[in-house]
Design an enzyme around this catalytic site. Structure first.
Site, PDB file in Angstrom:
ATOM      1  N   GLU A  35     -15.359  58.053  25.933  1.00 11.02           N
ATOM      2  CA  GLU A  35     -15.796  58.029  27.254  1.00 11.02           C
ATOM      3  C   GLU A  35     -17.251  57.936  27.297  1.00 11.02           C
ATOM      4  O   GLU A  35     -18.000  58.648  26.454  1.00 11.02           O
ATOM      5  CB  GLU A  35     -15.294  58.989  28.048  1.00 11.02           C
ATOM      6  CG  GLU A  35     -16.062  59.689  29.174  1.00 11.02           C
ATOM      7  CD  GLU A  35     -16.255  58.498  30.353  1.00 11.02           C
ATOM      8  OE1 GLU A  35     -14.974  58.017  30.437  1.00 11.02           O
ATOM      9  OE2 GLU A  35     -17.316  58.368  30.872  1.00 11.02           O
ATOM     10  N   GLN A  36     -18.034  57.031  28.030  1.00  8.01           N
ATOM     11  CA  GLN A  36     -19.423  56.846  27.674  1.00  8.01           C
ATOM     12  C   GLN A  36     -20.168  57.878  28.267  1.00  8.01           C
ATOM     13  O   GLN A  36     -21.324  58.195  27.844  1.00  8.01           O
ATOM     14  CB  GLN A  36     -19.761  55.500  28.781  1.00  8.01           C
ATOM     15  CG  GLN A  36     -19.530  55.868  30.196  1.00  8.01           C
ATOM     16  CD  GLN A  36     -19.969  54.402  31.155  1.00  8.01           C
ATOM     17  OE1 GLN A  36     -20.536  53.721  30.239  1.00  8.01           O
ATOM     18  NE2 GLN A  36     -19.751  54.201  32.175  1.00  8.01           N
ATOM     19  N   ARG A 109     -10.364  63.561  43.288  1.00  9.98           N
ATOM     20  CA  ARG A 109     -10.246  62.574  42.190  1.00  9.98           C
ATOM     21  C   ARG A 109     -10.689  63.540  40.807  1.00  9.98           C
ATOM     22  O   ARG A 109     -10.195  63.523  39.998  1.00  9.98           O
ATOM     23  CB  ARG A 109     -11.353  61.530  42.178  1.00  9.98           C
ATOM     24  CG  ARG A 109     -11.420  60.634  40.803  1.00  9.98           C
ATOM     25  CD  ARG A 109     -12.293  59.696  40.924  1.00  9.98           C
ATOM     26  NE  ARG A 109     -12.250  58.911  39.723  1.00  9.98           N
ATOM     27  CZ  ARG A 109     -13.096  59.224  38.580  1.00  9.98           C
ATOM     28  NH1 ARG A 109     -13.724  60.255  38.517  1.00  9.98           N
ATOM     29  NH2 ARG A 109     -12.909  58.312  37.589  1.00  9.98           N
ATOM     30  N   TYR A 217      -8.379  62.762  55.324  1.00  9.86           N
ATOM     31  CA  TYR A 217      -7.273  63.866  54.753  1.00  9.86           C
ATOM     32  C   TYR A 217      -7.945  65.098  54.114  1.00  9.86           C
ATOM     33  O   TYR A 217      -9.155  64.843  53.440  1.00  9.86           O
ATOM     34  CB  TYR A 217      -6.333  63.137  53.904  1.00  9.86           C
ATOM     35  CG  TYR A 217      -6.951  62.389  52.757  1.00  9.86           C
ATOM     36  CD1 TYR A 217      -7.272  63.024  51.748  1.00  9.86           C
ATOM     37  CD2 TYR A 217      -6.763  60.958  52.811  1.00  9.86           C
ATOM     38  CE1 TYR A 217      -7.651  62.123  50.676  1.00  9.86           C
ATOM     39  CE2 TYR A 217      -7.292  60.211  51.716  1.00  9.86           C
ATOM     40  CZ  TYR A 217      -7.775  60.724  50.582  1.00  9.86           C
ATOM     41  OH  TYR A 217      -8.352  59.997  49.602  1.00  9.86           O
ATOM     42  N   ASP A 295      -7.894  50.049  36.546  1.00  8.59           N
ATOM     43  CA  ASP A 295      -8.809  49.112  37.255  1.00  8.59           C
ATOM     44  C   ASP A 295      -9.334  47.706  36.268  1.00  8.59           C
ATOM     45  O   ASP A 295      -9.911  46.855  36.652  1.00  8.59           O
ATOM     46  CB  ASP A 295     -10.140  49.785  37.652  1.00  8.59           C
ATOM     47  CG  ASP A 295      -9.864  50.503  39.154  1.00  8.59           C
ATOM     48  OD1 ASP A 295      -8.434  50.348  39.354  1.00  8.59           O
ATOM     49  OD2 ASP A 295     -10.710  51.272  39.387  1.00  8.59           O
TER      50      ASP A 295
END
Ligand code: FAD
Length: 402
Positions: A35-36, A109, A217, A295
């Site tokens: 992971e960067q 998230r 929401y 993605d």
């Protein structure tokens, strides 16, 4: 060497990358995430996890970690932008859960990312590792990092998001497609919204109006409200999750909208502003021992709420297919994975584009026809929410061997 399971390097520690590593490790495959970022810090606002995504979280053993932070909204409530007239309402608990055999959740998230990280174990994530390029050497795949170091594996999975360095390196650079719209997002503490009786119950709100739409929401166990306000934006081209917008811009964009919408917007201190991009469906995701996921493989607009769900489906399918492979059959396994996943994600990319226009019609006959179609939404979306990504793999793959 024969019979040895492959070791897999995953580039990107977002939802798709972490889920992939969990799935692989549950099947006895050695998987490491690169992971960067220097830390997996809370970033982003809320996401919706449909029954299809929930099934994947359950398969990965992660759903139980989100019980306290996820919210199960009672209904999806579609409203007219100015009058607040209810256009259509659909149950999201009860009937939804019975039909699709899993709940619909709204959640931060960052909570999903943290739950995945906790399940994987941080020792399997190398932080500060920014991939610059990937090369298939014939007998393996090498990741070259921006700091000059390298890592080798039997397979590399590019789960490094819409601007994937892995994709650029393997398939060549290709520009993302700007939608001409921006999404403003924020999480607002519920106590700042205590004056809004509409928020007494957990509801997924969708306010549709000419040239704009507004979705809200609850998340964080009901302690915060997430909103996404989508507006036309020809000039704003900064595709970043951390760019700030101004509340005043938002209030101006939603001038004349129902007081519920403007009250939520007014309570937001500083929204983030996110230029909405997607990509044309890619003809192939894999080359040799390198493949793409989430993605990086199929960036889509957020108008089906499926970006994270599709990354989770990809992850579980890839883990099952690759988990049974030997290093010699890695290439075949990657091809099988994309053959299973590409048709579905392609339809979702197209559907997400179509929804944008449909959500933003001016009052009139077209909007009226759209509202009539919305009545059939549970049936129309059954192919998305009712999908069991593992079902396509056959009974032998239905549960992890370890
Ligand atoms: P992403 O979630 O984009 O994860 C990609 C990961 O790869 C990131 O951790 C990134 O740092 C890492 N990475 C990128 N390039 C490299 C590189 N060269 N080397 C190593 N690592 C790299 N969606 C929503 O619906 N609502 C939100 O509020 C929201 N906020 C987001 C905030 C952030 C910071 C990010 C990165 C994404 C956000 N998303 C949000 C998008 C959503 O998470 C994704 O659409 C979906 O989960 C698919 O995830 P993914 O794993 O494919 O990609």
């Amino acid at each position: 060497m024969a019979g040895r399971r492959p070791c897999v390097a995953v580039v990107g520690g977002g939802i798709g990358g972490l889920a992939t590593a969990i799935g692989l490790r549950r099947r006895g495959v050695d998987a490491v995430v690169y992971e960067q970022s220097r830390a997996v810090a809370p970033q982003g606002a809320g996401i919706a996890v449909g029954a299809n995504g929930h099934r994947m979280l359950r398969e990965l053993g992660v759903a139980r970690r989100l019980q306290d932070s996820a919210v199960a909204p009672l209904r999806a409530d579609f409203r007219h932008w100015s009058t607040g007239r209810r256009m259509v309402v659909h149950a999201l608990s009860g009937a939804y859960e019975e039909r699709f055999k899993a709940p619909f959740w709204t959640v931060e998230r960052s909570a999903v990312q943290q739950a995945l990280l906790a399940e994987l174990g941080p020792e399997h994530v190398r932080l500060g590792a920014r991939c610059a390029a990937v090369e298939d050497t014939g007998h393996g795949a090498v990741i070259r990092f921006a700091d000059g170091t390298e890592a080798e594996a039997d397979a590399v999975v590019g789960a490094d998001g819409i601007h994937s360095a892995v994709r650029d390196s393997v398939f060549g650079p290709e520009a993302a497609v700007f939608s001409g719209t921006s999404g403003y997002r924020a999480l607002i503490p519920m106590e700042r919204l205590a004056h809004l009786p509409e928020l007494a119950e957990p509801v997924l709100w969708l306010w549709l109006g000419p040239g704009r739409h507004f979705i809200a929401y609850p998340v964080a166990g009901g302690r915060a409200l997430n909103f996404l306000a989508v507006v036309p934006d020809r000039d704003w081209l900064i595709e970043s999750w951390s760019t700030q917008g101004e509340t005043s811009e938002l209030l101006a964009a939603f001038d004349g909208w129902h007081p519920f919408v403007t009250a939520v917007l007014a309570a937001c201190e500083r929204p983030s502003r996110w230029a909405l991009y997607d990509r044309e469906p890619q003809r192939t995701w894999s080359r040799g021992r390198v493949t793409l996921l989430g993605d990086a493989a199929h960036a889509m607009l957020p108008h089906h709420g499926q970006g994270a769900n599709q990354a989770l489906e990809d992850a579980v399918v890839l883990a099952h297919v690759l988990g049974g492979a030997t290093p010699r059959t890695v290439t075949e396994a990657l091809r099988a994975y994309e053959q299973i996943r590409r048709p579905r994600t392609r339809l979702l990319q197209a559907g997400s584009r179509k929804n944008a226009g449909c959500f933003q019609l001016p009052d009139g006959p077209e909007a009226q026809a759209r509202n009539e179609r919305l009545a059939a939404l549970p049936d129309d979306l059954a192919w998305i929410h009712g999908h069991d990504a593992l079902g396509l793999l056959g009974p032998a793959s239905a549960s992890a061997p370890v």
